[in-house]
Design a protein around this motif. Structure first.
Motif, PDB file in Angstrom:
ATOM      1  N   THR A 176      -6.981 -10.319  13.418  1.00 23.91           N
ATOM      2  CA  THR A 176      -6.429  -9.769  12.180  1.00 23.91           C
ATOM      3  C   THR A 176      -4.941  -9.463  12.332  1.00 23.91           C
ATOM      4  O   THR A 176      -4.132  -9.823  11.469  1.00 23.91           O
ATOM      5  CB  THR A 176      -7.181  -8.480  11.783  1.00 23.91           C
ATOM      6  OG1 THR A 176      -8.517  -8.822  11.393  1.00 23.91           O
ATOM      7  CG2 THR A 176      -6.489  -7.776  10.618  1.00 23.91           C
ATOM      8  N   LEU A 180      -1.838 -11.086  10.223  1.00 27.91           N
ATOM      9  CA  LEU A 180      -0.914 -10.232   9.480  1.00 27.91           C
ATOM     10  C   LEU A 180       0.531 -10.480   9.921  1.00 27.91           C
ATOM     11  O   LEU A 180       1.451 -10.501   9.098  1.00 27.91           O
ATOM     12  CB  LEU A 180      -1.278  -8.757   9.656  1.00 27.91           C
ATOM     13  CG  LEU A 180      -2.619  -8.325   9.047  1.00 27.91           C
ATOM     14  CD1 LEU A 180      -2.893  -6.855   9.346  1.00 27.91           C
ATOM     15  CD2 LEU A 180      -2.656  -8.571   7.549  1.00 27.91           C
ATOM     16  N   THR A 198      -7.470  -5.736  -0.081  1.00 31.59           N
ATOM     17  CA  THR A 198      -8.179  -5.322   1.119  1.00 31.59           C
ATOM     18  C   THR A 198      -8.936  -4.017   0.865  1.00 31.59           C
ATOM     19  O   THR A 198      -8.620  -3.271  -0.054  1.00 31.59           O
ATOM     20  CB  THR A 198      -7.205  -5.152   2.303  1.00 31.59           C
ATOM     21  OG1 THR A 198      -7.925  -4.789   3.473  1.00 31.59           O
ATOM     22  CG2 THR A 198      -6.161  -4.078   2.004  1.00 31.59           C
ATOM     23  N   VAL A 203      -4.742  -2.518   7.229  1.00 33.17           N
ATOM     24  CA  VAL A 203      -4.029  -3.749   6.877  1.00 33.17           C
ATOM     25  C   VAL A 203      -2.752  -3.408   6.116  1.00 33.17           C
ATOM     26  O   VAL A 203      -1.678  -3.957   6.384  1.00 33.17           O
ATOM     27  CB  VAL A 203      -4.936  -4.670   6.038  1.00 33.17           C
ATOM     28  CG1 VAL A 203      -4.142  -5.843   5.455  1.00 33.17           C
ATOM     29  CG2 VAL A 203      -6.092  -5.186   6.889  1.00 33.17           C
TER      30      VAL A 203
END
Length: 345
Positions: A176, A180, A198, A203
């Motif tokens: 992840t 990102l 999200t 995030v």
């Protein structure tokens, strides 16, 4: 760049109306990485699909680069959609085609020569870091690699906007972070405006500069990430942030191991000898049980969980302490204890 004005989306199910998006207005500026966060059923995915009119709103205006998407003809809408890329949680790759063919698929009918398409595909695969996988098939890739392919495919038509609908939800934490970082690189190198849907405030914390929090189809809070993290107003926003900064876990553990009142100190820029100054001015000893610093847009925001005791055995003047800390731009709050009966209720 994107201006959503009084957007509502209502579905009819079994002769009853269900409102998925309820009078939402948002302004997303060029170059933003804008996070829209909320739990499942909050309406965030429906809202993002309104931006490219995959979901037509029941009411409201969708202004993208000065054009009202709702009023466009079918042909004009198809042209505008080419400027809006989209990636999803489950990648949606064609399993029987190579990675290069997956990325090249949106370029069919573009008028580019075969050589130009090949060159563009290779450039995009290099950008997302998987040029060496161009002859492989999706089944041979990891989840993170598949999402990189999906990002490359979404960039094929040189979009100005990239919509990401739970794009990292199926990935492990390490992968992840790498995705990102890639999205942030795409934003910076290509100047693409990114909208991220999200349910994880983590995030948002990593790459977004602005955020909107949704609940029951409505936006309950929005603004720049630093302000929202530093002074969340809505209870749901506070819950999201406490989870993202791991403060919630620390609170639960500390509450289980002490009967003393616990206080949270939050301070922007994480500077100043606050604990020492409390002792000097109020003869108050602060026992630090937990500390954390988050960096948001390169700005440090600190959190401490402490116990406070009067050094001379007197009663704490919490009002005076709170006022003094406020002058130092530090906020103090006592952690509420939830009884077993309240939890059951």
């Amino acid at each position: 760049m994107i201006n959503l004005k009084d957007i509502s989306v209502t579905f009819t199910q079994k002769k009853s109306d269900v409102t998925a998006v309820d009078h939402v207005s948002l302004q997303i500026d060029k170059g933003d990485i804008y996070g829209i966060v909320g739990y499942s059923g909050a309406g965030k995915s429906t809202l993002v699909r309104v931006i490219n009119l995959l979901q037509k709103p029941t009411q409201g205006q969708v202004i993208v680069e000065g054009k009202d998407m709702v009023t466009l003809s079918a042909r004009a809408l198809r042209e505008e959609r080419k400027k809006i890329g989209m990636i999803f949680q489950h990648f949606n790759l064609m399993t029987s085609r190579t990675i290069a063919d997956n990325v090249a698929f949106p370029l069919k009918g573009s008028g580019l020569s075969k050589a130009d398409i090949t060159a563009k595909v290779e450039k995009l695969l290099a950008l997302v870091g998987i040029l060496d996988k161009k002859a492989a098939y999706p089944g041979q890739l990891s989840g993170g690699q598949k999402q990189r392919v999906a990002i490359a495919r979404a960039l094929a038509n040189d979009p100005k906007i990239l919509l990401c609908d739970e794009a990292t939800s199926a990935l492990d934490p390490k992968t992840t972070l790498s995705i990102l970082e890639l999205l942030q690189e795409v934003n910076q190198k290509l100047g693409i405006t990114i909208v991220i849907i999200t349910h994880e405030m983590q995030v948002v914390k990593e790459i977004c500069n602005k955020v909107a929090v949704m609940e029951n189809g409505r936006v309950i809070e929005h603004g720049d990430v630093i302000s929202i993290f530093d002074q969340p107003k809505a209870p749901l926003t506070q819950d999201f942030i406490r989870t993202a900064t791991h403060v919630e876990q620390a609170e639960k553990k500390l509450l289980a191991h002490t009967d003393k009142p616990l206080y949270v100190l939050k301070f922007p820029n994480a500077t100043g000898a606050v604990i020492i100054d409390l002792f000097k001015k109020f003869a108050v000893t602060a026992d630090i049980l937990y500390g954390n610093i988050e960096f948001l847009q390169e700005v440090p925001i600190g959190t401490l969980i402490v116990t406070l005791e009067s050094d001379n055995g007197g009663v704490l003047d919490l009002d005076a302490i709170s006022d003094y800390l406020a002058q130092r731009q530090v906020r103090i709050s006592e952690i509420e204890r939830t009884t077993e009966k309240e939890v059951i209720a």
